[in-house]
Scaffold this motif. Structure first.
Motif, PDB file in Angstrom:
ATOM      1  N   VAL A 163       0.840  -1.204   0.000  1.00  0.00           N
ATOM      2  CA  VAL A 163       0.000   0.000   0.000  1.00  0.00           C
ATOM      3  C   VAL A 163       0.872   1.250   0.000  1.00  0.00           C
ATOM      4  CG1 VAL A 163      -1.657   1.344   1.349  1.00  0.00           C
ATOM      5  CG2 VAL A 163      -1.960  -1.127   1.096  1.00  0.00           C
ATOM      6  N   LEU A 164       1.922   1.231   0.814  1.00  0.00           N
ATOM      7  CA  LEU A 164       2.817   2.375   0.920  1.00  0.00           C
ATOM      8  C   LEU A 164       3.505   2.672  -0.415  1.00  0.00           C
ATOM      9  CD1 LEU A 164       3.688   4.172   3.389  1.00  0.00           C
ATOM     10  CD2 LEU A 164       5.794   2.860   3.402  1.00  0.00           C
ATOM     11  N   ALA A 169       4.116   5.869  -5.337  1.00  0.00           N
ATOM     12  CA  ALA A 169       4.188   5.945  -6.794  1.00  0.00           C
ATOM     13  C   ALA A 169       3.129   6.901  -7.346  1.00  0.00           C
ATOM     14  CB  ALA A 169       4.012   4.556  -7.404  1.00  0.00           C
ATOM     15  N   ILE A 170       1.922   6.866  -6.776  1.00  0.00           N
ATOM     16  CA  ILE A 170       0.852   7.755  -7.230  1.00  0.00           C
ATOM     17  C   ILE A 170       1.209   9.215  -6.963  1.00  0.00           C
ATOM     18  CG2 ILE A 170      -1.537   8.475  -6.773  1.00  0.00           C
ATOM     19  CD1 ILE A 170      -2.193   5.518  -6.281  1.00  0.00           C
ATOM     20  N   VAL A 171       1.713   9.496  -5.749  1.00  0.00           N
ATOM     21  CA  VAL A 171       2.064  10.874  -5.402  1.00  0.00           C
ATOM     22  C   VAL A 171       3.211  11.375  -6.267  1.00  0.00           C
ATOM     23  CG1 VAL A 171       2.944  12.373  -3.573  1.00  0.00           C
ATOM     24  CG2 VAL A 171       1.213  10.657  -3.043  1.00  0.00           C
ATOM     25  N   VAL A 172       4.207  10.522  -6.514  1.00  0.00           N
ATOM     26  CA  VAL A 172       5.342  10.905  -7.359  1.00  0.00           C
ATOM     27  C   VAL A 172       4.866  11.233  -8.773  1.00  0.00           C
ATOM     28  CG1 VAL A 172       7.416  10.028  -8.506  1.00  0.00           C
ATOM     29  CG2 VAL A 172       7.109   9.686  -6.052  1.00  0.00           C
ATOM     30  N   GLU A 173       3.972  10.405  -9.309  1.00  0.00           N
ATOM     31  CA  GLU A 173       3.462  10.648 -10.659  1.00  0.00           C
ATOM     32  C   GLU A 173       2.633  11.929 -10.718  1.00  0.00           C
ATOM     33  OE1 GLU A 173       2.525  10.163 -14.732  1.00  0.00           O
ATOM     34  OE2 GLU A 173       4.184   9.533 -13.440  1.00  0.00           O
ATOM     35  N   LEU A 174       1.798  12.166  -9.713  1.00  0.00           N
ATOM     36  CA  LEU A 174       1.016  13.401  -9.679  1.00  0.00           C
ATOM     37  C   LEU A 174       1.929  14.622  -9.592  1.00  0.00           C
ATOM     38  CD1 LEU A 174      -1.918  12.408  -7.272  1.00  0.00           C
ATOM     39  CD2 LEU A 174      -2.037  12.731  -9.754  1.00  0.00           C
ATOM     40  N   LEU A 211      12.815   6.778  -8.384  1.00  0.00           N
ATOM     41  CA  LEU A 211      13.886   6.157  -7.595  1.00  0.00           C
ATOM     42  C   LEU A 211      13.514   6.113  -6.120  1.00  0.00           C
ATOM     43  CD1 LEU A 211      17.182   7.609  -9.146  1.00  0.00           C
ATOM     44  CD2 LEU A 211      16.311   5.271  -9.293  1.00  0.00           C
ATOM     45  N   SER A 212      12.716   7.094  -5.672  1.00  0.00           N
ATOM     46  CA  SER A 212      12.305   7.100  -4.269  1.00  0.00           C
ATOM     47  C   SER A 212      11.428   5.894  -3.946  1.00  0.00           C
ATOM     48  CB  SER A 212      11.557   8.388  -3.933  1.00  0.00           C
ATOM     49  OG  SER A 212      10.383   8.513  -4.725  1.00  0.00           O
ATOM     50  N   VAL A 213      10.662   5.408  -4.948  1.00  0.00           N
ATOM     51  CA  VAL A 213       9.824   4.224  -4.743  1.00  0.00           C
ATOM     52  C   VAL A 213      10.710   2.998  -4.574  1.00  0.00           C
ATOM     53  CG1 VAL A 213       7.945   2.820  -5.685  1.00  0.00           C
ATOM     54  CG2 VAL A 213       7.988   5.284  -6.105  1.00  0.00           C
ATOM     55  N   ALA A 214      11.750   2.898  -5.400  1.00  0.00           N
ATOM     56  CA  ALA A 214      12.689   1.780  -5.282  1.00  0.00           C
ATOM     57  C   ALA A 214      13.407   1.825  -3.936  1.00  0.00           C
ATOM     58  CB  ALA A 214      13.696   1.818  -6.432  1.00  0.00           C
ATOM     59  N   PHE A 215      13.799   3.028  -3.517  1.00  0.00           N
ATOM     60  CA  PHE A 215      14.462   3.163  -2.222  1.00  0.00           C
ATOM     61  C   PHE A 215      13.538   2.716  -1.091  1.00  0.00           C
ATOM     62  CE2 PHE A 215      15.169   5.679   1.632  1.00  0.00           C
ATOM     63  CZ  PHE A 215      16.473   5.338   1.924  1.00  0.00           C
ATOM     64  N   ALA A 216      12.259   3.098  -1.177  1.00  0.00           N
ATOM     65  CA  ALA A 216      11.298   2.754  -0.126  1.00  0.00           C
ATOM     66  C   ALA A 216      11.127   1.247   0.004  1.00  0.00           C
ATOM     67  CB  ALA A 216       9.955   3.420  -0.398  1.00  0.00           C
ATOM     68  N   ALA A 217      11.281   0.511  -1.101  1.00  0.00           N
ATOM     69  CA  ALA A 217      11.127  -0.940  -1.057  1.00  0.00           C
ATOM     70  C   ALA A 217      12.254  -1.597  -0.262  1.00  0.00           C
ATOM     71  CB  ALA A 217      11.088  -1.507  -2.471  1.00  0.00           C
ATOM     72  N   PHE A 218      13.425  -0.973  -0.261  1.00  0.00           N
ATOM     73  CA  PHE A 218      14.575  -1.544   0.442  1.00  0.00           C
ATOM     74  C   PHE A 218      14.770  -0.935   1.827  1.00  0.00           C
ATOM     75  CE2 PHE A 218      15.499  -2.471  -3.975  1.00  0.00           C
ATOM     76  CZ  PHE A 218      16.028  -3.749  -3.927  1.00  0.00           C
ATOM     77  N   ALA A 219      14.112   0.196   2.098  1.00  0.00           N
ATOM     78  CA  ALA A 219      14.278   0.900   3.370  1.00  0.00           C
ATOM     79  C   ALA A 219      13.295   0.371   4.407  1.00  0.00           C
ATOM     80  CB  ALA A 219      14.068   2.393   3.154  1.00  0.00           C
ATOM     81  N   TRP A 233       3.168  16.087   1.110  1.00  0.00           N
ATOM     82  CA  TRP A 233       3.291  17.491   1.530  1.00  0.00           C
ATOM     83  C   TRP A 233       3.817  18.345   0.373  1.00  0.00           C
ATOM     84  CZ3 TRP A 233       2.751  20.305   6.235  1.00  0.00           C
ATOM     85  CH2 TRP A 233       3.318  21.588   6.202  1.00  0.00           C
ATOM     86  N   THR A 234       4.857  17.845  -0.300  1.00  0.00           N
ATOM     87  CA  THR A 234       5.457  18.590  -1.407  1.00  0.00           C
ATOM     88  C   THR A 234       4.431  18.856  -2.505  1.00  0.00           C
ATOM     89  OG1 THR A 234       7.643  17.640  -0.981  1.00  0.00           O
ATOM     90  CG2 THR A 234       7.269  18.549  -3.167  1.00  0.00           C
ATOM     91  N   LEU A 235       3.626  17.859  -2.822  1.00  0.00           N
ATOM     92  CA  LEU A 235       2.604  18.013  -3.857  1.00  0.00           C
ATOM     93  C   LEU A 235       1.640  19.144  -3.500  1.00  0.00           C
ATOM     94  CD1 LEU A 235       1.218  16.967  -6.445  1.00  0.00           C
ATOM     95  CD2 LEU A 235      -0.007  15.320  -5.009  1.00  0.00           C
ATOM     96  N   GLY A 236       1.136  19.123  -2.265  1.00  0.00           N
ATOM     97  CA  GLY A 236       0.207  20.170  -1.848  1.00  0.00           C
ATOM     98  C   GLY A 236       0.872  21.528  -1.704  1.00  0.00           C
ATOM     99  N   GLU A 237       2.073  21.543  -1.141  1.00  0.00           N
ATOM    100  CA  GLU A 237       2.786  22.806  -0.934  1.00  0.00           C
ATOM    101  C   GLU A 237       3.080  23.504  -2.252  1.00  0.00           C
ATOM    102  OE1 GLU A 237       6.426  23.711   1.912  1.00  0.00           O
ATOM    103  OE2 GLU A 237       7.135  22.863   0.014  1.00  0.00           O
ATOM    104  N   ARG A 238       3.540  22.739  -3.240  1.00  0.00           N
ATOM    105  CA  ARG A 238       3.863  23.348  -4.528  1.00  0.00           C
ATOM    106  C   ARG A 238       2.614  23.856  -5.231  1.00  0.00           C
ATOM    107  NH1 ARG A 238       8.486  19.277  -7.045  1.00  0.00           N
ATOM    108  NH2 ARG A 238      10.083  19.721  -5.484  1.00  0.00           N
ATOM    109  N   ALA A 239       1.504  23.126  -5.096  1.00  0.00           N
ATOM    110  CA  ALA A 239       0.262  23.573  -5.731  1.00  0.00           C
ATOM    111  C   ALA A 239      -0.150  24.940  -5.189  1.00  0.00           C
ATOM    112  CB  ALA A 239      -0.842  22.543  -5.498  1.00  0.00           C
TER     113      ALA A 239
END
Length: 248
Positions: A163-164, A169-174, A211-219, A233-239
Motif C-alpha cells: 500500500v505504501l 508511486a501515485i504521489v510521485v506521478e502526480l 527512484l524514491s519508490v525503489a528506495f522505499a522498497a529496500f528501506a 506534503w510537497t505536492l500540496g505545498e507546490r500547488a
C-alpha cells in the motif's frame, strides 16, 4: 565502524528518538498499535513545516525559470557552442536573480533527516539504550523491516509495504505531471535542427522521480512512511505556492 555510536551523532539520534517516541505516545490513546507509525508521520510534518522557506525558494525559482523560458529557448537556438551557451545562461540567470539549482534544495535539506529516520529504525541501540521503536508495527508489519525481509511472512505482513509503495508511486506521478504542466517539458539544448543532444535523456528524466519508490522498497517501513508523507506534503505545498507566487 558504526557512525551512530559517534557521540555527536548519537546525541542527535537520541534527540530525534525522543521526539518520535513522544509524538507516538501522544497519539497512542486513539491510534493504538499505529501510534509509533503516526508519530513518524507527525515528525515528518514538523520537518516539512521547518522547510517551508526552502519550498518557497524553490517555487520562486521555478516561477523565474518559467518567465525566462522564451529567453532561454532563444539562447539555445542562437548559441551552438556549449561552453558559450552555458556562460550565457548563467549570465541570464544571474541578471534576473534566478537560481538554476534551487530545485535541488528541498532534497538536499531533507537528506540528513531521512538518513536519521533510517538510522532510528535499523539500530537496536540508540545512544546506549535499547531502541523501543523497533518493537512497533503497522498493520502487522515491523516499522524497522523492509519489504524484502518480510516477503516470507505472508500477505498479512506484506500488505502495508505494498500500500505504501503504491501510494508513493501515485504521489510521485502526480507531482511529476503537476511540474510538467507548470514548467513545460525540460529544455535540453539541441545539437542541431530536429536533433536531440542527449539521446534517451527524456526517458531517463521520466523515470528518475521513481527512484524514491525503489528506495522505499529496500528501506525500513518507517522511512517509507517518511517518504510518502513528505512527497504528499510537497505536492500540496507546490500547488499552493505556485498559485500564490505566480499571482504575486
Amino acid at each position: 565502524m558504526d557512525l551512530s555510536t559517534f557521540p555527536p551523532i548519537a546525541v542527535v539520534l537520541d534527540g530525534l528518538y525522543s521526539i518520535v517516541t513522544a509524538l507516538g505516545e501522544l497519539v497512542s490513546p486513539f491510534a493504538g498499535e499505529a501510534g509509533a507509525a503516526l508519530g513518524v508521520v507527525l515528525f515528518t510534518l514538523l520537518v516539512r513545516l521547518v522547510l517551508v522557506p526552502v519550498g518557497v525558494s524553490q517555487v520562486r525559482a521555478e516561477v523565474g525559470r518559467r518567465r525566462l523560458a522564451p529567453a532561454i529557448a532563444d539562447l539555445n537556438r542562437r548559441i551552438t557552442d556549449p561552453p558559450a551557451r552555458s556562460r550565457a545562461l548563467m549570465a541570464l540567470y544571474s541578471s534576473e536573480k534566478v537560481s538554476p539549482l534551487a530545485g535541488c534544495l528541498p532534497t538536499l535539506a531533507q537528506a540528513p533527516v531521512l538518513t536519521a529516520v533510517y538510522s532510528l529504525f535499523v539500530h537496536a541501540d540508540i545512544a546506549g539504550h535499547a531502541n523501543a521503536l523497533l518493537t512497533h508495527t503497522l498493520g502487522g508489519a515491523a516499522l524497522g523491516a523492509n519489504l524484502f525481509a518480510t516477503l516470507g511472512a505472508g500477505l498479512a505482513a506484506v500488505w502495508p509495504y505494498a500500500v505504501l509503495l503504491v501510494l508513493l508511486a501515485i504521489v510521485v506521478e502526480l507531482s511529476r505531471r503537476a511540474t510538467l504542466r507548470f514548467t513545460g517539458p525540460a529544455a535540453t539544448p539541441a545539437a542541431g535542427p530536429g536533433k536531440e543532444a542527449l539521446p534517451g535523456m527524456t526517458g531517463l528524466l521520466r523515470w528518475l522521480p521513481f527512484l524514491s519508490v525503489a528506495f522505499a522498497a529496500f528501506a525500513p517501513l518507517a522511512a517509507g512512511l517518511y517518504l510518502v508523507t513528505s512527497a504528499a506534503w510537497t505536492l500540496g505545498e507546490r500547488a499552493v505556492l505556485r498559485r500564490v507566487l505566480t499571482r504575486a
